[in-house]
Design an enzyme around this catalytic site. Structure first.
Site, PDB file in Angstrom:
ATOM      1  N   HIS A 142      14.558  -6.716  22.558  1.00  0.00           N
ATOM      2  CA  HIS A 142      13.611  -5.510  23.460  1.00  0.00           C
ATOM      3  C   HIS A 142      12.768  -5.691  23.561  1.00  0.00           C
ATOM      4  O   HIS A 142      11.852  -4.546  24.712  1.00  0.00           O
ATOM      5  CB  HIS A 142      14.056  -4.041  22.774  1.00  0.00           C
ATOM      6  CG  HIS A 142      14.759  -3.777  22.166  1.00  0.00           C
ATOM      7  ND1 HIS A 142      16.124  -2.887  22.311  1.00  0.00           N
ATOM      8  CD2 HIS A 142      15.928  -4.525  20.663  1.00  0.00           C
ATOM      9  CE1 HIS A 142      16.807  -3.011  21.684  1.00  0.00           C
ATOM     10  NE2 HIS A 142      16.798  -3.776  20.681  1.00  0.00           N
ATOM     11  N   ARG A 171      12.148   4.841  25.648  1.00  0.00           N
ATOM     12  CA  ARG A 171      11.614   3.995  25.656  1.00  0.00           C
ATOM     13  C   ARG A 171      13.100   2.982  26.279  1.00  0.00           C
ATOM     14  O   ARG A 171      13.758   3.387  25.030  1.00  0.00           O
ATOM     15  CB  ARG A 171      11.118   2.515  25.811  1.00  0.00           C
ATOM     16  CG  ARG A 171      10.811   1.084  25.851  1.00  0.00           C
ATOM     17  CD  ARG A 171       9.340   0.644  25.141  1.00  0.00           C
ATOM     18  NE  ARG A 171       9.780  -0.824  25.338  1.00  0.00           N
ATOM     19  CZ  ARG A 171      10.794  -1.879  25.079  1.00  0.00           C
ATOM     20  NH1 ARG A 171      11.094  -1.877  24.734  1.00  0.00           N
ATOM     21  NH2 ARG A 171      10.368  -3.119  25.757  1.00  0.00           N
ATOM     22  N   ASN A 184      20.479   3.076  20.909  1.00  0.00           N
ATOM     23  CA  ASN A 184      20.777   2.150  21.672  1.00  0.00           C
ATOM     24  C   ASN A 184      21.471   3.123  23.110  1.00  0.00           C
ATOM     25  O   ASN A 184      22.492   4.118  21.948  1.00  0.00           O
ATOM     26  CB  ASN A 184      22.219   0.609  21.249  1.00  0.00           C
ATOM     27  CG  ASN A 184      21.279  -0.385  20.690  1.00  0.00           C
ATOM     28  OD1 ASN A 184      19.770  -0.806  20.548  1.00  0.00           O
ATOM     29  ND2 ASN A 184      21.807  -1.153  19.646  1.00  0.00           N
ATOM     30  N   PHE A 220      20.657 -10.277  11.194  1.00  0.00           N
ATOM     31  CA  PHE A 220      20.056  -9.722  12.414  1.00  0.00           C
ATOM     32  C   PHE A 220      19.032 -10.941  12.679  1.00  0.00           C
ATOM     33  O   PHE A 220      20.046 -11.543  14.111  1.00  0.00           O
ATOM     34  CB  PHE A 220      19.085  -9.437  12.077  1.00  0.00           C
ATOM     35  CG  PHE A 220      18.470  -8.416  13.616  1.00  0.00           C
ATOM     36  CD1 PHE A 220      19.687  -7.504  14.254  1.00  0.00           C
ATOM     37  CD2 PHE A 220      17.214  -8.330  13.408  1.00  0.00           C
ATOM     38  CE1 PHE A 220      18.759  -7.355  15.525  1.00  0.00           C
ATOM     39  CE2 PHE A 220      16.585  -8.642  15.437  1.00  0.00           C
ATOM     40  CZ  PHE A 220      17.881  -7.225  15.679  1.00  0.00           C
ATOM     41  N   HIS A 251       9.876   3.867  15.011  1.00  0.00           N
ATOM     42  CA  HIS A 251      10.479   2.763  13.549  1.00  0.00           C
ATOM     43  C   HIS A 251      11.783   3.456  13.397  1.00  0.00           C
ATOM     44  O   HIS A 251      11.225   5.092  13.552  1.00  0.00           O
ATOM     45  CB  HIS A 251       8.688   2.733  12.926  1.00  0.00           C
ATOM     46  CG  HIS A 251       9.432   1.733  11.319  1.00  0.00           C
ATOM     47  ND1 HIS A 251      10.878   1.956  11.028  1.00  0.00           N
ATOM     48  CD2 HIS A 251       8.768   1.339  10.646  1.00  0.00           C
ATOM     49  CE1 HIS A 251      10.263   1.286   9.815  1.00  0.00           C
ATOM     50  NE2 HIS A 251       9.059   0.598   9.372  1.00  0.00           N
ATOM     51  N   ARG A 278       2.644  -8.162  16.575  1.00  0.00           N
ATOM     52  CA  ARG A 278       2.707  -8.065  17.905  1.00  0.00           C
ATOM     53  C   ARG A 278       1.460  -7.042  18.231  1.00  0.00           C
ATOM     54  O   ARG A 278       1.021  -7.525  19.887  1.00  0.00           O
ATOM     55  CB  ARG A 278       3.452  -6.827  18.231  1.00  0.00           C
ATOM     56  CG  ARG A 278       4.358  -6.982  19.749  1.00  0.00           C
ATOM     57  CD  ARG A 278       5.893  -6.184  19.710  1.00  0.00           C
ATOM     58  NE  ARG A 278       5.295  -4.725  19.846  1.00  0.00           N
ATOM     59  CZ  ARG A 278       4.968  -3.287  20.467  1.00  0.00           C
ATOM     60  NH1 ARG A 278       5.023  -4.221  21.636  1.00  0.00           N
ATOM     61  NH2 ARG A 278       5.540  -2.678  20.396  1.00  0.00           N
TER      62      ARG A 278
HETATM   63 FE1  HDE Z   1      15.991  -3.047  16.757  1.00  0.00          FE
HETATM   64  N1  HDE Z   1      14.747  -3.321  16.319  1.00  0.00           N
HETATM   65  N2  HDE Z   1      16.718  -4.306  15.218  1.00  0.00           N
HETATM   66  N3  HDE Z   1      17.973  -2.547  16.433  1.00  0.00           N
HETATM   67  N4  HDE Z   1      15.567  -2.315  18.307  1.00  0.00           N
HETATM   68  C1  HDE Z   1      13.342  -4.206  16.937  1.00  0.00           C
HETATM   69  O1  HDE Z   1      11.105  -3.622  16.832  1.00  0.00           O
HETATM   70  C2  HDE Z   1      15.885  -5.148  14.273  1.00  0.00           C
HETATM   71  C3  HDE Z   1      19.235  -2.586  16.239  1.00  0.00           C
HETATM   72  C4  HDE Z   1      16.220  -0.696  18.884  1.00  0.00           C
HETATM   73  O2  HDE Z   1      11.179   0.503  22.870  1.00  0.00           O
HETATM   74  C5  HDE Z   1      12.004  -4.494  16.808  1.00  0.00           C
HETATM   75  O3  HDE Z   1       9.825  -2.887  17.526  1.00  0.00           O
HETATM   76  C6  HDE Z   1      16.884  -5.397  12.385  1.00  0.00           C
HETATM   77  C7  HDE Z   1      20.046  -1.570  15.421  1.00  0.00           C
HETATM   78  C8  HDE Z   1      15.308  -0.443  19.873  1.00  0.00           C
HETATM   79  O4  HDE Z   1       9.789  -0.578  21.258  1.00  0.00           O
HETATM   80  C9  HDE Z   1      12.586  -5.445  15.479  1.00  0.00           C
HETATM   81  C10 HDE Z   1      18.276  -5.025  13.058  1.00  0.00           C
HETATM   82  C11 HDE Z   1      19.487  -0.642  16.975  1.00  0.00           C
HETATM   83  C12 HDE Z   1      14.204  -1.679  19.688  1.00  0.00           C
HETATM   84  C13 HDE Z   1      13.820  -5.112  15.188  1.00  0.00           C
HETATM   85  C14 HDE Z   1      18.208  -4.362  14.840  1.00  0.00           C
HETATM   86  C15 HDE Z   1      18.561  -1.134  17.116  1.00  0.00           C
HETATM   87  C16 HDE Z   1      14.019  -2.401  18.558  1.00  0.00           C
HETATM   88  C17 HDE Z   1      11.632  -5.906  18.339  1.00  0.00           C
HETATM   89  C18 HDE Z   1      19.143  -4.954  12.040  1.00  0.00           C
HETATM   90  C19 HDE Z   1      20.562   0.168  17.817  1.00  0.00           C
HETATM   91  C20 HDE Z   1      13.443  -1.688  21.097  1.00  0.00           C
HETATM   92  C21 HDE Z   1       9.839  -5.193  18.427  1.00  0.00           C
HETATM   93  C22 HDE Z   1      19.121  -4.743  11.309  1.00  0.00           C
HETATM   94  C23 HDE Z   1      20.226   1.694  16.272  1.00  0.00           C
HETATM   95  C24 HDE Z   1      12.382  -0.178  20.669  1.00  0.00           C
HETATM   96  C25 HDE Z   1       9.640  -3.428  17.035  1.00  0.00           C
HETATM   97  C26 HDE Z   1      10.986  -0.250  21.565  1.00  0.00           C
HETATM   98  C27 HDE Z   1      13.116  -3.320  18.174  1.00  0.00           C
HETATM   99  C28 HDE Z   1      14.736  -4.933  14.261  1.00  0.00           C
HETATM  100  C29 HDE Z   1      19.478  -3.244  14.969  1.00  0.00           C
HETATM  101  C30 HDE Z   1      17.809  -0.039  18.419  1.00  0.00           C
HETATM  102  C31 HDE Z   1      12.120  -6.673  15.613  1.00  0.00           C
HETATM  103  C32 HDE Z   1      15.888  -6.188  11.820  1.00  0.00           C
HETATM  104  C33 HDE Z   1      21.497  -1.291  15.182  1.00  0.00           C
HETATM  105  C34 HDE Z   1      15.369   0.809  20.572  1.00  0.00           C
HETATM  106  O5  HDE Z   1      11.430  -4.690  14.134  1.00  0.00           O
END
Ligand code: HDE
Length: 719
Positions: free
Chosen positions: A78, A115, A151, A164, A342, A372
């Site tokens: 993202h 965002r 999402n 992941f 978060h 970060r």
């Molecule tokens: Fe994320 N995801 N994600 N994700 N995610 C991040 O956190 C992660 C997942 C989502 O505009 C990271 O701050 C894991 C699902 C959004 O700043 C990180 C898993 C969904 C955003 C991370 C998922 C999301 C992130 C990277 C699987 C929808 C952007 C930067 C278990 C429900 C937020 C950050 C923004 C961002 C980890 C799967 C949505 C690495 C481990 C499912 C919208 O922490």
């Protein structure tokens, strides 16, 4: 001095908070970071006019050092995103389900920051990549920050967070050559997918046009996981979150996406920014699917499995409020880049389920902010800090802002009179929902997670003919960029579990014979000691065969708000004709742009000057939603000789967008291939979205439908 503009709703609590840190340099002297006024920002200190630079130049050193340290690591996923401020307004009292304060009183307004993002690409990549879009919202409630980090697609690729890093490694540019950027069309992604049957439902969604939205304001949002609502009595209901856009759900086509990526890779970011500047505030309603605890096992899928959605036919979506985005950030880095979401940022009344994907996320998000944003104090960054008081015994660390006074930094204490103190539940103290848990400590997945194809099939079968066609084209495009035949075969084998016709067509396009022979071990996705028999997905048998709400056509919206219309004009165009369109379009929140061969002014048929907004050179048809060919004989005739104008109209036709014309505007239309094709097909013009005779109302109504898909069968046009 504050320079944030007040939102329509007046200064909300978060804006007031941000204003404490917002500065403007207007009418101010330039200083060093220590406040010393700078006399010369043009020259470094030298030993003589032509001599070497001198170390003593503290101004030079401070400026250069700061510059050298300007970059921070981009988000690991993202990375590319755009944000906006706004508010959430609740519609009703939800105390029956949740004690969350911001959902109690109808009309309560809570400041938010949203965002939107792509997932795979780097910070500078195109907005139009085929990808999932992040849809993250931070609610600054009076009880602390609540983050709904979702999402634009309601399911996910994998069921367990431990996969992941593998998923993301596979979709990111390949490690040996860092190719390709912001694209899933390559070997490693499809290799991974072809070995992970659980990804099939999500693959159907990302191959659909949902993965190339027309605007951030024209996509749905989903919390994906099952969460909990908990009321004051401690009773819990499971809940799924949905965002429904007021502008309807719309996408661009893949051909457009690729062209826009070249012409304007900031297309979605610009669209969001501009619509807010223009006062066309993006609006989304928040909906919930509420499931009583007792119904947890009522479905033929597991509600803890993030590769499944709950069809709206089984549990309807109840609309509980709306979000309006009405203010652009004052500074991209300070706000959009530094915002830290978060899924574990909660308020009393909202809690987690045991979805193993969600549980893993609860670890990852704090961890990633530490690297970060550089340390444990990222919650103090203005965009991240809550609007309610924050007190605890956490201390120090890089960049600490808070000046904690007093002797005590521990609890219990008497040196500080026991403060800060804990809060009872009745005073807002958060308690975790007391879910009974029993079981063996085990690295296993529940059998109820093993049906990988039923919902993939339900999704595909719920699409319109055009939507299905686009899924096929996307699969063909992506897989044609995959070099290994073994991957092709495995994907086709999986597709045949979803829909035989689909599999056959893709096999045909890839030059494969059906049935495909798989010549490798498919059991990598089960534990080393697992028995493959235990891990088989059964055949697809969706309980809901077709769910109409899964098709984008169900959420058309019928609005032209935020849409961009092109008016093709040259000298001699009728200003009256343009004005008639402009008046009605702007009343409905659409933008009208005059496109011509060069910038400057053109003389109209009536003799007045018309300002050209943009040219064929920088603004091709793909960045507009519809085209209007105004009256004016000389203008239309001149444009018939311009290949860019002809291409513009042909391409609009190819992409099934509304074409309007007035008076002599039809001369230009008649010079196009599109005209020839439609005449040959014998189609009634209006039926295929070509609106003649200056019928502006008809043109706007057609444009509001976004596309005239009926035309697609006659769209074989060289453009
Ligand atoms: Fe994320 N995801 N994600 N994700 N995610 C991040 O956190 C992660 C997942 C989502 O505009 C990271 O701050 C894991 C699902 C959004 O700043 C990180 C898993 C969904 C955003 C991370 C998922 C999301 C992130 C990277 C699987 C929808 C952007 C930067 C278990 C429900 C937020 C950050 C923004 C961002 C980890 C799967 C949505 C690495 C481990 C499912 C919208 O922490």
């Amino acid at each position: 001095m504050a320079n944030n503009k007040p939102s329509e709703a007046g200064e909300n609590a978060k804006q007031k908070d941000l204003n404490k840190n917002t500065v403007s340099g207007d009418d101010q002297a330039m200083t060093t970071n220590q406040g010393l006024k700078i006399n010369d920002d043009q020259n470094s200190l030298k030993a003589g006019q032509r001599g070497p630079s001198i170390m003593e130049d503290f101004h030079f050193r401070e400026k250069m050092t700061h510059f050298d340290h300007e970059r921070i690591p981009e988000r690991v996923v993202h990375a590319r995103g755009a944000g906006a401020h706004g508010y959430f307004e609740s519609y009703e009292n939800l105390e029956e389900y949740t004690m969350a304060n911001f959902l109690q009183k109808p009309g309560t307004r809570t400041p938010v920051f949203a965002r939107f993002s792509t997932v795979a690409g780097s910070k500078g990549s195109t907005d139009l990549a085929r990808d999932v879009r992040g849809f993250a919202v931070k609610f600054y409630t009076e009880e602390g920050n609540y983050d709904l980090v979702g999402n634009n697609i309601p399911v996910f690729f994998i069921q367990d967070a431990v996969k992941f890093p593998d998923l993301i490694h596979s979709v990111k540019p390949e490690p040996h050559n860092e190719i390709p950027q912001a694209a899933s069309a390559h070997d490693t992604f499809w290799d991974f997918v072809s070995l992970m049957p659980e990804s099939m439902h999500m693959i159907m969604w990302v191959m659909s046009d949902r993965a190339i939205p027309r605007s951030f304001s024209m996509m749905e949002g989903f919390g994906i996981h099952t969460f909990r609502f908990v009321n004051k009595e401690g009773k819990s209901h499971f809940v799924k979150f949905h965002w429904k856009p007021k502008n309807g759900v719309h996408s661009v086509t893949w051909d457009e996406a690729q062209k826009i990526s070249g012409y304007d890779p900031d297309f979605l970011r610009r669209d969001l920014w501009k619509s807010i500047e223009d006062g066309n505030y993006p609006e989304f309603e928040l909906g919930v699917q509420i499931i009583p605890e007792e119904d947890e096992h009522k479905f033929d899928f597991d509600i803890l499995d993030a590769t499944k959605l709950i069809p709206e036919e089984l549990v309807p979506v109840k609309i509980i409020g709306k979000m309006v985005l009405d203010r652009n950030p004052a500074n991209f880095f300070a706000e959009t880049e530094q915002v830290a979401f978060h899924p574990g940022h909660l308020v009393p009344g909202i809690d987690f389920s045991n979805d193993p994907l969600l549980q893993g996320r609860l670890f990852s998000y704090t961890d990633t902010q530490l690297i970060r944003l550089g340390g444990p104090n990222f919650h103090e960054i203005p965009i991240n800090r809550p609007v309610c008081p924050v007190h605890n015994n956490q201390r120090d660390g890089y960049g600490r802002q808070t000046i904690n006074e007093g002797q005590s930094s521990y609890h219990p204490n008497q040196t500080g009179g026991g403060c800060p103190f804990q809060s009872a539940m009745k005073n807002g103290g958060f308690t975790h929902y007391q879910e009974p848990v029993s079981g063996h400590k085990i690295k296993e997945r529940s059998k109820s997670f093993f049906d990988h194809y039923s919902q993939a099939k339900m999704f595909f079968d719920s699409q319109t003919a055009v939507e299905k066609e686009h899924i096929k084209q996307a699969l063909t495009f992506e897989l044609s960029k995959v070099s290994r035949e073994d991957i092709h075969k495995r994907v086709v084998a999986m597709l045949s579990e979803v829909n035989e016709d689909l599999a056959e067509e893709i096999a045909e396009n890839l030059g494969l014979d059906l049935p495909v022979e798989l010549d490798m071990d498919l059991n990598q996705s089960i534990p080393a000691d697992g028995d493959p028999e235990d891990y088989q997905s059964g055949p697809a048998k969706p309980s809901v065969k077709k769910s109409e709400s899964l098709s984008m056509s169900f959420r058309n919206g019928n609005s032209v708000q935020g849409r961009d219309f092109a008016v093709l004009a040259a000298a001699g165009v009728s200003s009256k004709s343009i004005e008639a369109l402009k008046k009605m379009a702007s009343e409905k929140g659409a933008n009208v742009k005059i496109v011509s061969t060069k910038l400057g002014k053109i003389k109209s048929a009536e003799g007045d000057d018309i300002k050209v907004d943009t040219t064929f050179l920088t603004s091709p048809s793909v960045i507009f939603d519809a085209v209007y060919l105004p009256d004016g004989k000389d203008s239309a005739e001149m444009l018939t000789k311009n290949p860019d104008a002809i291409l513009f109209v042909n391409e609009m036709f190819k992409h099934c967008k509304a074409i309007g014309m007035d008076g002599q505007g039809k001369t230009l239309w008649e010079a196009t291939e599109a005209h020839k094709i439609s005449t040959d097909s014998g189609a009634e013009l209006e039926k295929i979205g070509v609106i003649a005779n200056g019928d502006v109302d008809g043109f706007l109504k057609t444009a509001a439908k976004h596309r005239v898909w009926d035309r697609s069968s006659s769209c074989d046009i060289p453009a």
